[in-house]
Design a protein around this motif. Structure first.
Motif, mmCIF file in Angstrom:
data_model
loop_
_atom_site.group_PDB
_atom_site.id
_atom_site.type_symbol
_atom_site.label_atom_id
_atom_site.label_comp_id
_atom_site.label_asym_id
_atom_site.label_seq_id
_atom_site.Cartn_x
_atom_site.Cartn_y
_atom_site.Cartn_z
ATOM 1 N N GLU A 118 20.303 -5.716 78.427
ATOM 2 C CA GLU A 118 21.275 -5.905 77.359
ATOM 3 C C GLU A 118 20.563 -6.362 76.089
ATOM 4 O O GLU A 118 19.548 -7.070 76.130
ATOM 5 C CB GLU A 118 22.333 -6.930 77.769
ATOM 6 C CG GLU A 118 23.309 -6.408 78.802
ATOM 7 C CD GLU A 118 24.518 -7.311 78.950
ATOM 8 O OE1 GLU A 118 24.781 -8.120 78.035
ATOM 9 O OE2 GLU A 118 25.201 -7.207 79.980
ATOM 10 N N SER A 120 21.181 -8.558 73.973
ATOM 11 C CA SER A 120 21.110 -10.004 73.763
ATOM 12 C C SER A 120 19.897 -10.633 74.431
ATOM 13 O O SER A 120 19.534 -11.764 74.115
ATOM 14 C CB SER A 120 22.384 -10.670 74.280
ATOM 15 O OG SER A 120 22.561 -10.391 75.666
ATOM 16 N N GLU A 121 19.252 -9.925 75.364
ATOM 17 C CA GLU A 121 18.097 -10.476 76.063
ATOM 18 C C GLU A 121 16.796 -10.300 75.284
ATOM 19 O O GLU A 121 15.756 -10.787 75.698
ATOM 20 C CB GLU A 121 17.956 -9.809 77.439
ATOM 21 C CG GLU A 121 19.145 -10.056 78.371
ATOM 22 C CD GLU A 121 18.922 -9.433 79.738
ATOM 23 O OE1 GLU A 121 17.760 -9.408 80.195
ATOM 24 O OE2 GLU A 121 19.897 -8.971 80.343
ATOM 25 N N TYR A 222 22.537 0.566 69.423
ATOM 26 C CA TYR A 222 22.412 -0.449 70.472
ATOM 27 C C TYR A 222 22.512 -1.852 69.896
ATOM 28 O O TYR A 222 22.985 -2.772 70.559
ATOM 29 C CB TYR A 222 21.078 -0.275 71.197
ATOM 30 C CG TYR A 222 21.034 -0.948 72.552
ATOM 31 C CD1 TYR A 222 22.169 -1.050 73.341
ATOM 32 C CD2 TYR A 222 19.844 -1.476 73.047
ATOM 33 C CE1 TYR A 222 22.129 -1.658 74.579
ATOM 34 C CE2 TYR A 222 19.789 -2.086 74.292
ATOM 35 C CZ TYR A 222 20.935 -2.172 75.055
ATOM 36 O OH TYR A 222 20.899 -2.788 76.276
ATOM 37 N N TRP A 226 26.973 -0.751 70.844
ATOM 38 C CA TRP A 226 27.101 -0.843 72.310
ATOM 39 C C TRP A 226 25.983 -1.718 72.900
ATOM 40 O O TRP A 226 25.351 -1.375 73.885
ATOM 41 C CB TRP A 226 27.103 0.556 72.927
ATOM 42 C CG TRP A 226 25.951 1.443 72.563
ATOM 43 C CD1 TRP A 226 24.705 1.452 73.116
ATOM 44 C CD2 TRP A 226 25.925 2.478 71.549
ATOM 45 N NE1 TRP A 226 23.906 2.398 72.525
ATOM 46 C CE2 TRP A 226 24.629 3.055 71.569
ATOM 47 C CE3 TRP A 226 26.865 2.953 70.660
ATOM 48 C CZ2 TRP A 226 24.268 4.079 70.712
ATOM 49 C CZ3 TRP A 226 26.483 3.983 69.816
ATOM 50 C CH2 TRP A 226 25.221 4.539 69.841
ATOM 51 N N SER A 227 25.763 -2.861 72.279
ATOM 52 C CA SER A 227 24.687 -3.757 72.725
ATOM 53 C C SER A 227 24.916 -4.284 74.137
ATOM 54 O O SER A 227 23.977 -4.703 74.812
ATOM 55 C CB SER A 227 24.545 -4.931 71.752
ATOM 56 O OG SER A 227 25.761 -5.647 71.663
ATOM 57 N N TRP A 228 26.153 -4.266 74.591
ATOM 58 C CA TRP A 228 26.497 -4.773 75.929
ATOM 59 C C TRP A 228 26.483 -3.679 76.989
ATOM 60 O O TRP A 228 26.818 -3.910 78.143
ATOM 61 C CB TRP A 228 27.912 -5.358 75.883
ATOM 62 C CG TRP A 228 28.880 -4.421 75.204
ATOM 63 C CD1 TRP A 228 29.154 -4.339 73.882
ATOM 64 C CD2 TRP A 228 29.661 -3.383 75.818
ATOM 65 N NE1 TRP A 228 30.050 -3.327 73.622
ATOM 66 C CE2 TRP A 228 30.386 -2.726 74.792
ATOM 67 C CE3 TRP A 228 29.816 -2.953 77.134
ATOM 68 C CZ2 TRP A 228 31.245 -1.677 75.047
ATOM 69 C CZ3 TRP A 228 30.684 -1.899 77.378
ATOM 70 C CH2 TRP A 228 31.386 -1.274 76.342
ATOM 71 N N PHE A 229 26.085 -2.451 76.611
ATOM 72 C CA PHE A 229 26.272 -1.290 77.488
ATOM 73 C C PHE A 229 24.958 -0.533 77.645
ATOM 74 O O PHE A 229 24.758 0.525 77.047
ATOM 75 C CB PHE A 229 27.331 -0.392 76.874
ATOM 76 C CG PHE A 229 28.025 0.528 77.857
ATOM 77 C CD1 PHE A 229 27.752 0.484 79.213
ATOM 78 C CD2 PHE A 229 28.950 1.459 77.404
ATOM 79 C CE1 PHE A 229 28.385 1.321 80.100
ATOM 80 C CE2 PHE A 229 29.599 2.314 78.276
ATOM 81 C CZ PHE A 229 29.313 2.236 79.634
ATOM 82 N N ARG A 426 30.282 -15.588 68.934
ATOM 83 C CA ARG A 426 30.599 -14.328 69.609
ATOM 84 C C ARG A 426 31.515 -14.528 70.818
ATOM 85 O O ARG A 426 32.385 -13.698 71.074
ATOM 86 C CB ARG A 426 29.287 -13.681 70.049
ATOM 87 C CG ARG A 426 29.437 -12.320 70.712
ATOM 88 C CD ARG A 426 28.073 -11.758 71.022
ATOM 89 N NE ARG A 426 28.165 -10.479 71.688
ATOM 90 C CZ ARG A 426 27.130 -9.779 72.134
ATOM 91 N NH1 ARG A 426 25.906 -10.254 71.937
ATOM 92 N NH2 ARG A 426 27.278 -8.621 72.734
#
Length: 596
Positions: A118, A120-121, A222, A226-229, A426
């Motif tokens: 993801e 966020s990592e 990304y 769709w940063s979570w996908f 968020r």
């Protein structure tokens, strides 16, 4: 409209030209060595002591090996410096990057990144891969790269400040590009609403498909969409690439009227639509590595056929086929160059990455012109028998101008909404810490100017780590969201603002509050939290909070906003040290007292 867009595209191209020196303003790179791991099982410990003469020397700092199942290791030395550094990989389609910093044969730090995780990592929030160097001392860097995309690893080392300046220039041009696409999509869609000519609607969809494909290639999708996908990130290029050619063929058949003018070419365009549609469906179910080579080959063949179609109708004397061919060639030739690059036959990262942006910007503008020409011709034919054609045309122009102004206002509103989003946490949708850093000094100055007091209330969930350990982080997130709702319900006085300070800590600003009233309100809130049943997927959870309060006029001297916040924080720790589920009020900058 056309003149404005042409100026926009010229400005965009000039910005790309001036970006070239900026992109080159990086730290000089030492020699980079690489090793091919055919099994994918080797570890950094296997390679640390591998003799340098058993590694291959990379020509330059831009590695490009095309599509391969092999894992590649890269090694280079960084000298001792007196400033921070960051490793920059401006190719956002790598699945996994494991970076090891080695000193004296020992790994001192490992950093993991890649688009199979993801967004966020990532260690740095950027569409490209940025890896902070672990030390300013001399260090050996080992990078393990694994990807189902093209094995392209452009490595550079920057000082963070210089990289930030370079990224700002690139982000500006990227924003201009996507702004152009958005304006053109909105313009053609509202033209469709006005004229009910479905070709404008198809073209709007085509622009959206190009934008999504470019966002996939650029990493912008990304980062923002769709940063979570990760699943969509893996398949986005195949999916949106296939969709582009479905719509490109449909646009070509409608603009050039191939069904009437050349049935043979029309059947070819229909074949492209069917093949691209099948590729779109297959890309949903089949792995990226299986589909990407097929998609690239089809892209090259389909692009060539679309250009050939335009040339053939141009030769037949179709006046707008010439503009169509020039417009399509700008994009499709850029796509062909990119496809060749992804297959490993071209190493110019900058040209590949931004040539398609310039090409698509020119193509979108010119195709819009072609569509406008077609529409104008059809309109003259339809209105040939009508005497009031000029009057009706003026009305339509005014309507379109008004619609475009509405679009620009909506774009402005969207920018304002995006600005609000940047000030939100968020998870909880409360204000974030950055917003607190802006608001608190303003409120303190206002309080001194007006003579009113201001209270800072710091709230911390008791034993929240134990809740996370027992129920898991998803349950912890549910509790944070529900607690945020409880705080919103209870702190409803005009002027009260709630912020997520970090983790399980929240801050409430209460301008104009008095100590007694503020304490009574906080006491009511803590009671409400204590009795509230937090319903989660693991069942109901009960919790308590500790609270630290500080009031500006209660503290001695000319207290700054920072000191006021620190006083509330000190009071919070007093409450936690006293056994939690407590309220403490700061009386000095270093102490807190209990309010009976």
């Amino acid at each position: 409209m056309t003149t404005m867009l042409m100026r926009w595209v010229v400005t965009l191209a000039l910005c790309f030209a001036f970006m070239v020196p900026a992109v080159q303003a990086q730290e000089s790179m030492p020699p980079i060595y690489y090793h091919v791991d055919g099994t994918g099982n080797q570890t950094v410990n296997n390679l640390v002591n591998k003799p340098r003469n058993e590694w291959r020397v990379l020509s330059g700092s831009n590695a490009s090996f095309g599509y391969t199942d092999d894992v590649y290791w890269f090694q280079f030395e960084l000298p001792e410096v007196n400033f921070d550094r960051v490793i920059h990989l401006p190719y956002p389609l790598l699945d996994r990057i494991d970076t090891y910093f080695v000193q004296s044969g020992e790994v001192i730090e490992q950093v993991r990144s890649g688009d199979q995780f993801e967004f966020s990592e990532r260690p740095v929030n950027n569409r490209n891969f940025m890896i902070p160097v672990a030390t300013q001392e001399a260090v050996t860097v080992f990078m393990r790269v694994e990807t189902t995309s093209s094995m392209r690893v452009p490595i550079s080392v920057w000082q963070p400040s210089e990289l930030a300046g370079n990224e700002q220039a690139i982000n500006m041009v990227t924003g201009m590009y996507f702004g152009l696409l958005l304006c053109m999509m909105a313009y053609n869609f509202f033209t469709y609403l006005t004229t009910r000519d479905y070709r404008f609607a198809i073209y709007s969809g085509y622009i959206i498909a190009i934008g999504l494909l470019m966002a996939s290639l650029d990493g912008t999708g990304y980062q923002y969409l769709w940063s979570w996908f990760p699943w969509l990130q893996e398949k986005a290029i195949n999916l949106f690439g296939a969709l582009v050619f479905v719509l490109a063929s449909l646009v070509a058949s409608k603009i050039l009227q191939t069904e009437i003018r050349s049935p043979l070419l029309h059947r070819g365009l229909q074949a492209i639509m069917v093949i691209a549609g099948l590729l779109f469906v297959a890309s949903i179910f089949l792995p990226y590595a299986t589909m990407i080579s097929i998609v690239l080959i089809v892209a090259i063949l389909a692009s060539s056929f679309l250009i050939f179609t335009g040339i053939m109708l141009w030769r037949q004397g179709l006046n707008y086929a010439r503009v169509y061919t020039i417009a399509l060639s700008a994009l499709l030739l850029a796509i062909i160059v990119n496809a060749i690059g992804y297959l490993g036959f071209l190493e110019s990262f900058f040209v590949q990455r931004y040539l398609i942006m310039i090409g698509s910007a020119i193509e979108v503008m010119l195709l819009s012109l072609v569509l406008a020409i077609r529409y104008s011709e059809d309109r003259r034919e339809r209105l040939a028998a009508e005497q009031r054609a000029n009057a009706r045309l003026e009305v339509k122009v005014k309507q379109r101008t008004g619609e475009l102004e509405k679009v620009m206002r909506k774009l402005k509103e969207m920018n304002q909404k995006l600005e609000v989003k940047s000030n939100e946490d968020r998870l909880t949708k409360l204000y974030n810490r950055g917003m607190l850093d802006e608001d608190l000094p303003l409120e303190v100055r206002r309080a001194r100017r007006t003579g009113y007091d201001i209270a800072v209330v710091m709230i911390d969930i008791d034993h929240f780590k134990e809740i996370n350990d027992r129920y898991g982080h998803p349950v912890g997130d549910e509790i944070l969201v529900e607690l945020s709702r409880v705080l919103r319900v209870n702190f409803r006085r005009a002027g009260d603002r709630i912020y997520r300070y970090g983790g399980e800590e929240f801050v409430v600003l209460m301008p104009g509050a008095q100590e007694l009233g503020c304490h009574d309100k906080v006491l009511t809130v803590t009671d409400a939290i204590r009795t509230h049943e937090f319903k989660t997927e693991r069942g109901e959870v009960k919790l308590t909070v500790s609270v630290g309060m500080a009031l500006l006029n209660t503290l001695p001297g000319h207290t700054s906003s920072k000191q006021l916040l620190e006083a509330a924080d000190n009071a919070l720790y007093q409450a936690k040290n006293a056994g939690r589920d407590q309220i403490r009020i700061a009386r000095t900058l270093n102490e807190a007292s209990e309010k009976p």
